[in-house]
Design a protein around this motif. Sequence first.
Motif, mmCIF file in Angstrom:
data_model
loop_
_atom_site.group_PDB
_atom_site.id
_atom_site.type_symbol
_atom_site.label_atom_id
_atom_site.label_comp_id
_atom_site.label_asym_id
_atom_site.label_seq_id
_atom_site.Cartn_x
_atom_site.Cartn_y
_atom_site.Cartn_z
ATOM 1 N N GLY A 88 3.836 26.945 -25.450
ATOM 2 C CA GLY A 88 2.869 28.031 -25.307
ATOM 3 C C GLY A 88 1.447 27.501 -25.330
ATOM 4 O O GLY A 88 0.590 27.911 -24.533
ATOM 5 N N ALA A 89 1.186 26.549 -26.224
ATOM 6 C CA ALA A 89 -0.145 25.943 -26.308
ATOM 7 C C ALA A 89 -0.470 25.202 -25.016
ATOM 8 O O ALA A 89 -1.619 25.210 -24.546
ATOM 9 N N GLU A 137 0.793 25.930 -22.059
ATOM 10 C CA GLU A 137 0.581 26.957 -21.040
ATOM 11 C C GLU A 137 -0.882 27.417 -21.100
ATOM 12 O O GLU A 137 -1.551 27.562 -20.076
ATOM 13 N N THR A 176 -4.280 27.131 -18.381
ATOM 14 C CA THR A 176 -5.205 28.206 -17.985
ATOM 15 C C THR A 176 -6.661 27.782 -18.162
ATOM 16 O O THR A 176 -7.558 28.376 -17.579
#
Lengths: 373, 373
Positions: B188-189, B191, B195
């Motif tokens: 998640g980090a 991902e 961004t």
Amino acid sequence: MRSGKLYWPNTLLKSLARPARQAPQRSPSTRNMQRSLLRLAACAGLFASLCFPSALRSQAASAASFVMVIHGGAGTILRSSMTPEMEKAYIDTLTIALRTGYQILSRGGTSLDAVEAAIRVMEDCPLFNAGKGAVFTANGVNELDASIMDGKTLNAGAVAAVEHVRNPISLARLVMEKSPHVMMVGSGAEEFAKTQGVKLVPPYYFWTDRRWRAYEREKAREDSGKTGAAPDVDKKFGTVGAVALDRAGNLAAGTSTGGTDMKRYGRVGDSPIIGAGTYANNLSCAVSGTGDGEFFIRNNVAADICARVRYSGVSLQQAADDVVMKELVAQNGGGGVIAMDRKGNIATPFNTPGMYRAWVTSDGTITVKIYGD
Amino acid sequence: MRSGKLYWPNTLLKSLARPARQAPQRSPSTRNMQRSLLRLAACAGLFASLCFPSALRSQAASAASFVMVIHGGAGTILRSSMTPEMEKAYIDTLTIALRTGYQILSRGGTSLDAVEAAIRVMEDCPLFNAGKGAVFTANGVNELDASIMDGKTLNAGAVAAVEHVRNPISLARLVMEKSPHVMMVGSGAEEFAKTQGVKLVPPYYFWTDRRWRAYEREKAREDSGKTGAAPDVDKKFGTVGAVALDRAGNLAAGTSTGGTDMKRYGRVGDSPIIGAGTYANNLSCAVSGTGDGEFFIRNNVAADICARVRYSGVSLQQAADDVVMKELVAQNGGGGVIAMDRKGNIATPFNTPGMYRAWVTSDGTITVKIYGD
């Protein structure tokens, strides 16, 4: 890990959650939430009647010190938006959780056991944003965090971002007692769980009609480009927690959460962070927090309350108030804490409209509160 | 994220790490570590000569207050087991890292910028257990943790268990500044990193001959059923960190690590835990820790030092000594901290044989130390 049957009748769980075989992520039910809550209230009341001696339920307040406090989350909890049935369901469940812990303490059990057991009740209940009632992430899954701490030894255990663990608080305790570590995250934590004989549950164990509908609403809002707070009153702050003091004079604290709904990027809040959402030290106090996790981490809330008690010599109430009602408020950080010192004093400040909370004294007198008044 | 070329010549990286195309996880090189270190020392010296004015490197000590302290990990670091070349390599790298931060501060930059920049130098250097030089987990991969905190605003950012991020400290800062969150873990980090335009690196970026050989030794020990401490002196404690005070009077702290070698189960140590491995508050102090992470979490080490300064009114030195040399020692928790208060006082206690550490005063005077004497 113990069977959930000890704490919560499976029939109740079934009445609140659609079974997995009904393809929860594609065609969620639109069943009326209130009907579910009515069932929950009825079941909880029945369960309480069956499991606990009446003496425990009707004792008058006394000068006895407090031995346990629990919370079921702080947030925008208003009397005006609560039905009598919903209110009763929360009160009954908090009472069951508290009594479960109290029974352990009254028999000479440890504060750690009491904290874990009380939190398991709330994790197994779909009402709270922890365990069974966890909210959904942006990806439509449930990521659970929990931590527990022993005030006597400073031993602690925490798990974050687990997706297949029914009772994260018990896995946190296993991390504390069966590993040299304090914190494990993600699939690694679940790998450890398997080595400890913990049976992992499928993702749809955590599926509940209420949370899925909240997820769908929020997803639709996001997809339509709208922003702002979602209407779910439990948004963000549905964490559960407990602090306890046992006969040996030892404090313990624990916290468990499903995190914030629609969370992204493996976000971890304060609940599994020792010092932020949970702290216990016999030299000062035990604290469990619920609120805007980022502010709880930045302010080191749980440990800071304990530090103020230990180093400033202020009362527990003042320490907790100064942190929650002054420092957090000044930063716009919403939430609350439950705190207990070694003398059995308690403090339960919250800067939100309400916080599900309950406490019991050593003579068994229980108080349950929800709103700010 | 800035290019690593600002801080470390790519030629040096190439000289210390086997390129990915050489199938690192199957046929690791047995190249002599000392040769690499000689190259590192030479390169570091050259780099320093090229990049920093000589005035910075030879100023006499003065009464000026300290503006930055860094560490490269505490542990069993003994003069008797250090070669002159290895010692020089560490000293040169710490000096470069410190000067990188000092340059920012001396130009009126923020303590946050200085902390991030200094840590990036150490993350890009294969000598330290952070970034490029991270140790391997039991699964033969690298899992990196980092955190950073702004003492003025209490803003903080942290990442844990990331595997493809060259400079975790900069990702932690992005979490702090570009997201509403404090902590993100795992994929998640990463991902989130994407961004933000952070280019992820392949796993073999982190492959170094030295760490792989240590992994193989330890794996062989485990496979043969042996237990006990591995021979690598950097085991456990090779974390890096920095604390700084800028001209505006603001404190900042940051920490970055590759964790413990052979770690399992998604274990997270103290480095990414705000309050444990990192804390900064203008009202008290800034701290970065290195050591036995579990003890740092349980004792809330970084924030507790700050709390003692803030609430007990003791000096920074006493607060840091009481936590590191008394409380941690009583629990057998090894490690050390670097700490700085808003007046520019510093403390660098450690209860291990050595700790790589260096500090600079506002007039540019640099001191580098490694051992306990």
